[in-house]
Design a protein around this motif. Sequence first.
Motif, PDB file in Angstrom:
ATOM      1  N   GLU A   1     -24.854 -21.215  -0.044  1.00 22.97           N
ATOM      2  CA  GLU A   1     -26.074 -21.721  -0.645  1.00 22.97           C
ATOM      3  C   GLU A   1     -26.234 -21.204  -2.006  1.00 22.97           C
ATOM      4  O   GLU A   1     -26.724 -21.950  -2.884  1.00 22.97           O
TER       5      GLU A   1
ATOM      6  N   TYR B   1     -20.894 -28.732  -5.178  1.00 24.13           N
ATOM      7  CA  TYR B   1     -22.182 -29.086  -5.074  1.00 24.13           C
ATOM      8  C   TYR B   1     -22.020 -30.645  -4.864  1.00 24.13           C
ATOM      9  O   TYR B   1     -22.985 -31.171  -4.146  1.00 24.13           O
TER      10      TYR B   1
ATOM     11  N   LYS C   1     -26.489 -23.477  -5.490  1.00 28.18           N
ATOM     12  CA  LYS C   1     -27.469 -23.610  -6.436  1.00 28.18           C
ATOM     13  C   LYS C   1     -27.122 -23.611  -7.857  1.00 28.18           C
ATOM     14  O   LYS C   1     -27.338 -24.244  -8.858  1.00 28.18           O
TER      15      LYS C   1
END
Length: 711
Positions: A616, A689, A620
């Motif tokens: 995670e 991503y 980001k």
Amino acid sequence: MNTFLQPARRGLALVLAASLAAPTLARLPADVNGARIVHANQEPGNWMSHGRTYDEQRYSPLTQVNDRNVQQLGVAWTQKLDWDFGVEATPIVVDGVMYTTGAYSIVYAYDARTGQPLWKYDPEVPRDKGGEGCCSVVNRGVAVWEGKVYVGAFDGRLIALDARNGKPVWSVDTRLDKAKSYTITGAPRIVHGKVLIGNGGAEFGVRGYITAYDAKTGKQAWRFFTVPGDPAKPPEDEAMAMALRTWYGNGWVKWGGGGTVWDSMAYDPELNLLYIGVGNGSPFNYKFRSDGKGDNLFLSSIVALDADTGKYRWHYQTTPAEMWDYTATQHIILAELEIEGKKRKVLMQAPKNGFFYVLDRSNGQLLSAEKFVPVNWASHIDMSSGRPVKTGAADYLDGKGMKIVVPSFLGGHNWQPMSFHPGTGLVYLPAQETAAGLEPQQEPMFMPIRNVVNIGLDVPQLPEDPKVVKQIAESWKGRLLAWDPVAQKARWSVEYPTAWNGGTLATAGNLVFQGTADGRAVAYAADTGKLLWQAPVNSGAMAGPVTYTVGGEQYVTFMVGWGGSFPNITGPLSLNAKVKPESRVVTFKLGGSAQLPPPRHEAAVLPPLPPLKASEAELKIGRTMFNGLCANCHGLNAVSGGVVPDLRYLSPEKHGYFLGIVYGGRTERGMPSFAKGIGPEQVELIRQYIISRSHALKAELAAAAASAPAP
Ligand code: CA
């Protein structure tokens, strides 16, 4: 280059034959001069300069097509353009020949009656230059003068072409500093034999100016800077000395200052004044640019110049201390209005900041200003000082974090030209309601570098949740406003499902023509707003339409092609337009029976997805990097508006050489290299991503399929 040489000879012969047959004298192609433009109403069948007339009203006296027969409009001819990127050009039509442009500043000449190509000129702008401008490799059209056609090329050249064959006659490099990302997307204007052109690049750290070049030779006649240069050096002129007193610190010297003159100009031959619209600050962040102090002249201003010398006459600043990308480069219209019983020579503009301004154009005095869309950065314009009264609601420098700014950086109105109908007294304004969050960077940790927008702000954050995105997208409406500039209110309006609808054309046939983001050409009654006609054009139609006659027949042309900042940057918010990029000239006439080719229909299929390996926290970082480096073309949160490939659909094969694509670029498709300043590990985080976004899309599609009713 010039690949249509054969048809050119045939087409030219046809055109000359047609004009010989006409009662008027045969002319050389593009034989336009100042007298012809000043007296344009004596030959309403031609469209000889960008706004048709020097006052840029985009009003045609033609009446053959009118509110009683407009339903009979059909396709007369169509021509496909080379690149399916955004099309923003206003065609010039002179004595039966149309001169227009597509992406990469490619110039096309057509027989305006048949659409037969006469010649084509490709300035061969390097195909990976797109990253050096904010809003794709668009072009808003050419100017013509005494047998030559003038185009501003995206790479900063101003080029004169022989109107007979499209061969270059001269070319000058308009860039002040070749190390910086100066671009040209605007259309030149020509006054007294001088070609006038500005630049873009305020998101990339440039200093704005407008330059006049001799139309015959390309020799520079004058240059007017819009923001001061290095205060350690003497100012270029008195105007720059005056402007310098409104700037603080020296941030702007490093980061350019901005104030680019990238679109609007208008000219009053009686006053001999040239009016220019000046753009936003560079960087956006006013603290980095000017220590958060001063008005920063001439950002966001309308400036009047002596048309022969380029000397400053007056200015009106729409947004002092600009920090929201509130350009005043939007279309300027000159007209005579009766205000409080007195005839006034006015100038009208509806810039990005959401206020409609009416100025006395002889001296710059503000006559009135009212909101034409929702606005939160200012409550009103104080009429005694002429200055906006700011609310603070959009002040992202108050130390309290992100602010929602209304209108957004796309503006309450952008470059799409408006029109003015002297009969109805109304301005037909392609407005839009948008809002976006802006958040300052804490440190100026950026440098103006190629391919990356550097504005001293974090990239506008858009939530990823598709439900929230849908809500925001639905709130970004487009509107056609029939604006009464005397009463400062809309007489009628039309709502569209999305922003970014086309420029307008008003005619004496009581008509207003407009292209729409959702792929239509439409006509309304100019007085009532009643929809009288519509026809599909297959793709978003953003440019200002034109009308002209050849051989006694009236034609209406729409330059069609979806693109620019709305679908490119805010891709996820543009999908309500439901169009694919497909660039074409589409011309209509009464009883036209040509066929528009069927629209593109390729259904996207999600390929097998690579497994997601990032945490995670890593995603980001990947998201921040994607939105900073890639989103300007591929769309925020890796959702494309459809003009540039949607990376969520990237094939397993391309995932295999992703680093090679990022480092090498894909020059032939328009993608620059990102080899500088980004390591392989960072590229991998961007890729991860994208993979996460592909998986999210897959889940979304599965959920939609599960909830769909059984066939
Ligand atoms: Ca800008």
